[in-house]
Motif scaffolding. Structure first.
Motif, PDB file in Angstrom:
ATOM      1  N   TYR A  34      -8.320   2.661 -12.839  1.00 30.62           N
ATOM      2  CA  TYR A  34      -7.273   2.231 -11.918  1.00 30.62           C
ATOM      3  C   TYR A  34      -6.576   3.362 -11.120  1.00 30.62           C
ATOM      4  O   TYR A  34      -6.327   3.211 -10.119  1.00 30.62           O
ATOM      5  CB  TYR A  34      -6.050   1.422 -12.963  1.00 30.62           C
ATOM      6  N   LYS A  35      -6.494   4.586 -11.986  1.00 34.71           N
ATOM      7  CA  LYS A  35      -5.865   5.497 -11.409  1.00 34.71           C
ATOM      8  C   LYS A  35      -6.812   6.076 -10.057  1.00 34.71           C
ATOM      9  O   LYS A  35      -6.136   6.312  -9.014  1.00 34.71           O
ATOM     10  CB  LYS A  35      -5.647   6.700 -12.266  1.00 34.71           C
ATOM     11  N   ILE A  36      -8.002   6.040 -10.258  1.00 32.79           N
ATOM     12  CA  ILE A  36      -9.076   6.447  -9.276  1.00 32.79           C
ATOM     13  C   ILE A  36      -9.007   5.568  -8.200  1.00 32.79           C
ATOM     14  O   ILE A  36      -8.913   6.006  -6.862  1.00 32.79           O
ATOM     15  CB  ILE A  36     -10.493   6.835  -9.869  1.00 32.79           C
ATOM     16  N   THR A  37      -8.959   4.297  -8.389  1.00 33.62           N
ATOM     17  CA  THR A  37      -8.701   3.281  -7.200  1.00 33.62           C
ATOM     18  C   THR A  37      -7.629   3.416  -6.557  1.00 33.62           C
ATOM     19  O   THR A  37      -7.357   3.051  -5.251  1.00 33.62           O
ATOM     20  CB  THR A  37      -9.032   1.973  -7.872  1.00 33.62           C
ATOM     21  N   LEU A  38      -6.297   3.540  -7.333  1.00 35.20           N
ATOM     22  CA  LEU A  38      -5.093   3.563  -6.648  1.00 35.20           C
ATOM     23  C   LEU A  38      -5.247   4.809  -5.675  1.00 35.20           C
ATOM     24  O   LEU A  38      -4.647   4.967  -4.559  1.00 35.20           O
ATOM     25  CB  LEU A  38      -3.939   3.912  -7.542  1.00 35.20           C
ATOM     26  N   LEU A  39      -5.604   5.922  -6.360  1.00 32.85           N
ATOM     27  CA  LEU A  39      -5.686   7.305  -5.654  1.00 32.85           C
ATOM     28  C   LEU A  39      -6.385   7.172  -4.232  1.00 32.85           C
ATOM     29  O   LEU A  39      -5.972   7.713  -3.185  1.00 32.85           O
ATOM     30  CB  LEU A  39      -6.145   8.617  -6.389  1.00 32.85           C
ATOM     31  N   PHE A  40      -7.729   6.564  -4.437  1.00 30.28           N
ATOM     32  CA  PHE A  40      -8.724   6.367  -3.475  1.00 30.28           C
ATOM     33  C   PHE A  40      -7.922   5.374  -2.219  1.00 30.28           C
ATOM     34  O   PHE A  40      -7.978   5.540  -0.948  1.00 30.28           O
ATOM     35  CB  PHE A  40      -9.870   5.627  -3.717  1.00 30.28           C
ATOM     36  N   GLY A  41      -7.145   4.456  -2.670  1.00 30.46           N
ATOM     37  CA  GLY A  41      -6.388   3.341  -1.843  1.00 30.46           C
ATOM     38  C   GLY A  41      -5.333   4.033  -0.978  1.00 30.46           C
ATOM     39  O   GLY A  41      -5.146   3.958   0.268  1.00 30.46           O
ATOM     40  N   LEU A  42      -4.580   5.004  -1.675  1.00 28.18           N
ATOM     41  CA  LEU A  42      -3.717   5.675  -0.893  1.00 28.18           C
ATOM     42  C   LEU A  42      -4.098   6.846  -0.031  1.00 28.18           C
ATOM     43  O   LEU A  42      -3.453   6.846   1.038  1.00 28.18           O
ATOM     44  CB  LEU A  42      -2.745   6.634  -2.029  1.00 28.18           C
ATOM     45  N   THR A  43      -5.192   7.168  -0.389  1.00 24.11           N
ATOM     46  CA  THR A  43      -5.752   8.344   0.563  1.00 24.11           C
ATOM     47  C   THR A  43      -6.441   7.577   2.090  1.00 24.11           C
ATOM     48  O   THR A  43      -6.016   8.080   2.984  1.00 24.11           O
ATOM     49  CB  THR A  43      -7.056   9.022   0.056  1.00 24.11           C
ATOM     50  N   ILE A  44      -6.632   6.470   1.737  1.00 24.66           N
ATOM     51  CA  ILE A  44      -7.549   5.715   2.937  1.00 24.66           C
ATOM     52  C   ILE A  44      -6.212   5.270   3.801  1.00 24.66           C
ATOM     53  O   ILE A  44      -6.006   5.299   5.177  1.00 24.66           O
ATOM     54  CB  ILE A  44      -8.205   4.477   2.621  1.00 24.66           C
ATOM     55  N   LEU A  45      -5.186   4.604   3.148  1.00 27.70           N
ATOM     56  CA  LEU A  45      -3.918   4.119   3.768  1.00 27.70           C
ATOM     57  C   LEU A  45      -3.202   5.246   4.648  1.00 27.70           C
ATOM     58  O   LEU A  45      -2.931   5.186   5.721  1.00 27.70           O
ATOM     59  CB  LEU A  45      -2.979   3.637   2.689  1.00 27.70           C
ATOM     60  N   VAL A  46      -3.060   6.399   3.964  1.00 24.89           N
ATOM     61  CA  VAL A  46      -2.531   7.602   4.696  1.00 24.89           C
ATOM     62  C   VAL A  46      -3.391   8.126   5.871  1.00 24.89           C
ATOM     63  O   VAL A  46      -2.835   8.386   6.706  1.00 24.89           O
ATOM     64  CB  VAL A  46      -2.133   8.703   3.683  1.00 24.89           C
ATOM     65  N   SER A  47      -4.715   8.292   5.553  1.00 21.73           N
ATOM     66  CA  SER A  47      -5.412   8.757   6.596  1.00 21.73           C
ATOM     67  C   SER A  47      -5.808   7.887   7.720  1.00 21.73           C
ATOM     68  O   SER A  47      -5.971   8.213   9.056  1.00 21.73           O
ATOM     69  CB  SER A  47      -6.621   9.052   6.158  1.00 21.73           C
ATOM     70  N   SER A  48      -5.542   6.509   7.615  1.00 21.81           N
ATOM     71  CA  SER A  48      -5.708   5.486   8.647  1.00 21.81           C
ATOM     72  C   SER A  48      -4.438   5.359   9.619  1.00 21.81           C
ATOM     73  O   SER A  48      -4.770   4.830  10.713  1.00 21.81           O
ATOM     74  CB  SER A  48      -6.065   4.233   8.081  1.00 21.81           C
TER      75      SER A  48
END
Length: 181
Positions: free
Chosen positions: A5-19
């Motif tokens: 869950y932590k890795i998925t949340l971190l990956f999702g936030l990274t994609i959101l910020v970079s997009s």
């Protein structure tokens, strides 16, 4: 499981910020001249002036908003014309003696006194000498208004402090004081 869950949340936030960031299409900038203003030299010539030195003058014949035109000039002849011809535009409904008294107490009482006898606080303390009594002067409403507007002798103009309507109220109160002396 928590780790996924932590890795998925971190990956999702990274994609959101970079997009959200795109260097090819920057965001809209409102009022860009406020953010990136043109730098002017301190003493350089400007198009805001006619010849680079003097400021622009208003069009001839224009007057300030709210300014009442006073047709008598600031001279002895203008004083005599105002004394002979100028009449108050106030009628019995717009003539407020209490307001005229209040304005007189603010602007005039320190020199002319409460009764108009020329014995105000500044005269008693010898700051000004020779303030005449209203009883000694042949004054009319035109002459009083003219003197309040332009000043006379040691008395300065009160045109900047009082509007034309307020000057007429003070004029009416001065003539009331003269009649009581």
């Amino acid at each position: 499981m928590k780790r996924i869950y932590k890795i998925t949340l971190l990956f999702g936030l990274t994609i959101l910020v970079s997009s959200c960031h795109n260097n090819a299409a920057p965001n809209y900038q409102y009022f860009p001249n406020m953010y990136e203003s043109v730098g002017y030299e301190t003493y350089s010539e400007s198009d805001a002036f006619n010849n680079g030195k003097e400021g622009q003058l208003p069009v001839s014949g224009t007057i300030n908003r709210g300014f009442d035109v006073y047709e008598y000039e600031n001279s002895t002849a203008g004083y005599e014309l105002a004394k002979a011809n100028l009449k108050s535009p106030l009628d019995s409904l717009s003539n407020n003696s209490e307001e005229g008294k209040a304005l007189f107490e603010i602007y005039c009482i320190s020199c002319h006194g409460a009764t108009g006898n020329g014995k105000g606080k500044l005269v008693e303390r010898e700051k000004f000498l020779g303030v005449p009594s209203y009883a000694d002067r042949p004054i009319t409403e035109g002459s009083v208004f003219h003197v309040i507007t332009y000043g006379l002798n040691a008395m300065g103009s009160h045109a900047n402090q009082l509007s034309a309507h307020e000057r007429w109220l003070v004029t009416d109160y001065v003539l009331k004081l003269k009649s009581e002396l």
